[in-house]
Design an enzyme around this catalytic site. Structure first.
Site, PDB file in Angstrom:
ATOM      1  N   GLN A   1      68.740  22.957  29.097  1.00  0.00           N
ATOM      2  CA  GLN A   1      68.048  22.016  30.113  1.00  0.00           C
ATOM      3  C   GLN A   1      66.944  21.484  29.533  1.00  0.00           C
ATOM      4  O   GLN A   1      66.460  21.945  28.157  1.00  0.00           O
ATOM      5  CB  GLN A   1      67.920  23.041  31.066  1.00  0.00           C
ATOM      6  CG  GLN A   1      67.365  24.883  30.380  1.00  0.00           C
ATOM      7  CD  GLN A   1      67.203  25.676  31.424  1.00  0.00           C
ATOM      8  OE1 GLN A   1      65.924  25.260  32.111  1.00  0.00           O
ATOM      9  NE2 GLN A   1      67.735  26.665  31.741  1.00  0.00           N
TER      10      GLN A   1
ATOM     11  N   GLU B   1      60.344  18.390  26.812  1.00  0.00           N
ATOM     12  CA  GLU B   1      61.404  16.819  26.793  1.00  0.00           C
ATOM     13  C   GLU B   1      61.901  16.526  26.053  1.00  0.00           C
ATOM     14  O   GLU B   1      61.156  16.567  24.980  1.00  0.00           O
ATOM     15  CB  GLU B   1      60.780  15.794  28.029  1.00  0.00           C
ATOM     16  CG  GLU B   1      60.753  16.383  29.683  1.00  0.00           C
ATOM     17  CD  GLU B   1      60.645  14.871  30.629  1.00  0.00           C
ATOM     18  OE1 GLU B   1      61.462  14.047  30.923  1.00  0.00           O
ATOM     19  OE2 GLU B   1      59.217  15.175  30.437  1.00  0.00           O
ATOM     20  N   SER B   2      63.478  16.032  25.958  1.00  0.00           N
ATOM     21  CA  SER B   2      63.565  15.414  24.296  1.00  0.00           C
ATOM     22  C   SER B   2      64.152  16.841  23.699  1.00  0.00           C
ATOM     23  O   SER B   2      64.092  15.937  22.438  1.00  0.00           O
ATOM     24  CB  SER B   2      63.553  14.119  24.746  1.00  0.00           C
ATOM     25  OG  SER B   2      63.254  13.830  25.259  1.00  0.00           O
ATOM     26  N   ARG B   3      63.446  17.466  23.683  1.00  0.00           N
ATOM     27  CA  ARG B   3      63.569  18.467  22.409  1.00  0.00           C
ATOM     28  C   ARG B   3      62.111  18.414  21.329  1.00  0.00           C
ATOM     29  O   ARG B   3      62.401  18.940  20.588  1.00  0.00           O
ATOM     30  CB  ARG B   3      64.647  18.408  21.440  1.00  0.00           C
ATOM     31  CG  ARG B   3      65.883  19.394  22.774  1.00  0.00           C
ATOM     32  CD  ARG B   3      66.172  20.658  22.852  1.00  0.00           C
ATOM     33  NE  ARG B   3      66.761  21.417  23.348  1.00  0.00           N
ATOM     34  CZ  ARG B   3      67.272  21.408  24.846  1.00  0.00           C
ATOM     35  NH1 ARG B   3      66.345  20.726  25.835  1.00  0.00           N
ATOM     36  NH2 ARG B   3      68.553  21.668  25.003  1.00  0.00           N
ATOM     37  N   LEU B   4      61.190  17.659  22.321  1.00  0.00           N
ATOM     38  CA  LEU B   4      59.729  17.100  21.496  1.00  0.00           C
ATOM     39  C   LEU B   4      58.790  18.468  22.008  1.00  0.00           C
ATOM     40  O   LEU B   4      57.823  18.003  22.143  1.00  0.00           O
ATOM     41  CB  LEU B   4      59.372  16.666  21.558  1.00  0.00           C
ATOM     42  CG  LEU B   4      60.805  14.900  21.473  1.00  0.00           C
ATOM     43  CD1 LEU B   4      59.794  13.375  21.096  1.00  0.00           C
ATOM     44  CD2 LEU B   4      61.076  15.037  19.395  1.00  0.00           C
TER      45      LEU B   4
END
Ligand code: FMN
Length: 214
Positions: free
Chosen positions: A10, A190-193
């Site tokens: 997610q 978001e975006s694993r950042l």
């Protein structure tokens, strides 16, 4: 079709963490996040994963409940002869991890554990429910036992013994106070950042705050 494990993912979008929005004192920052976790009705907000290391250098973890935040220490209660207790007797270095999935947050704390003064353990023990106090007296935590019946029998006879009396804290049960030297606050993005803010204790007693790569 059921999802395969690798398909479960997610996006984390619930918050962000910046150098300027975080408190310069990691204890205050922790209290802020714990308060939010409690207010947001996170399941078991005080549950933390406790990692200890054996004499052979092998790590192990288990969940315990944070019970007090006192004088710059994180306090939990357990059996001193349990596996974790035996490991801490040989190596007091410890790490604690809180994971609040509902808030997409985690906090890691590293430091040193020492046994609480008997008075602190007595005070907390006396606030525990009756059955938990009996349980603490009879459970040889982490030892192999023959059956559940064995522990139920020991519980029943101990309960009988203490009927109408003030239950005494057993010597092998009490608190550990963890004095932190490192904190890390993690907020999923978001975006694993993700945002990661680390605090490390400096020789002069101040805390250095830096951002870590996700
Ligand atoms: C949510 C949760 C809370 C727990 N709280 C405690 C606790 O406060 N103290 C404790 O000794 N064990 C607690 N336990 C049990 C420990 O995870 C563990 O099984 C036990 O302490 C023995 O660990 P050890 O054999 O590694 O010493 C808890 C378990 C869970 C899942």
């Amino acid at each position: 079709m059921e999802a395969t494990i690798s398909d479960i993912r997610q996006e984390y979008k619930k918050g962000k963490l910046t150098e300027s929005s975080t408190n310069d004192n990691p204890f205050r920052q922790f209290e802020e996040w714990l308060d939010e976790a409690i207010k947001q009705k996170v399941n078991e907000p005080t549950a933390m994963l406790v990692a200890t290391v054996s004499a052979e250098g092998h790590p192990s973890t288990r969940t315990v409940l944070l019970k007090e935040l006192e004088n710059g220490t994180f306090i939990f209660f357990t059996n001193y002869e349990s596996r974790k207790g035996r490991q801490l007797a040989g190596n007091p270095y410890i790490s604690l991890s809180f994971v609040w999935h509902e808030l997409e947050r985690q906090v890691h704390i590293e430091g040193k554990a020492e046994k609480c003064p008997a008075k602190v353990s007595d005070n907390y023990f006396s606030t525990r429910p009756y059955k938990s106090r009996i349980g603490a007296r009879i459970s040889p935590q982490s030892q192999v036992i023959g059956s559940r019946v064995q522990i139920m029998k020991a519980f029943a006879s101990e309960a009988l013994k203490w009927m109408g009396k003030e239950i005494k804290r057993p010597d092998n049960w009490g608190g550990y106070a963890v004095t932190p030297t490192r904190f890390e606050f993690w907020q999923g993005r978001e975006s694993r950042l993700h945002d990661r803010i680390q605090y490390t204790l400096q020789p002069d007693g101040s805390w250095e705050k830096v951002r870590l790569a996700p």
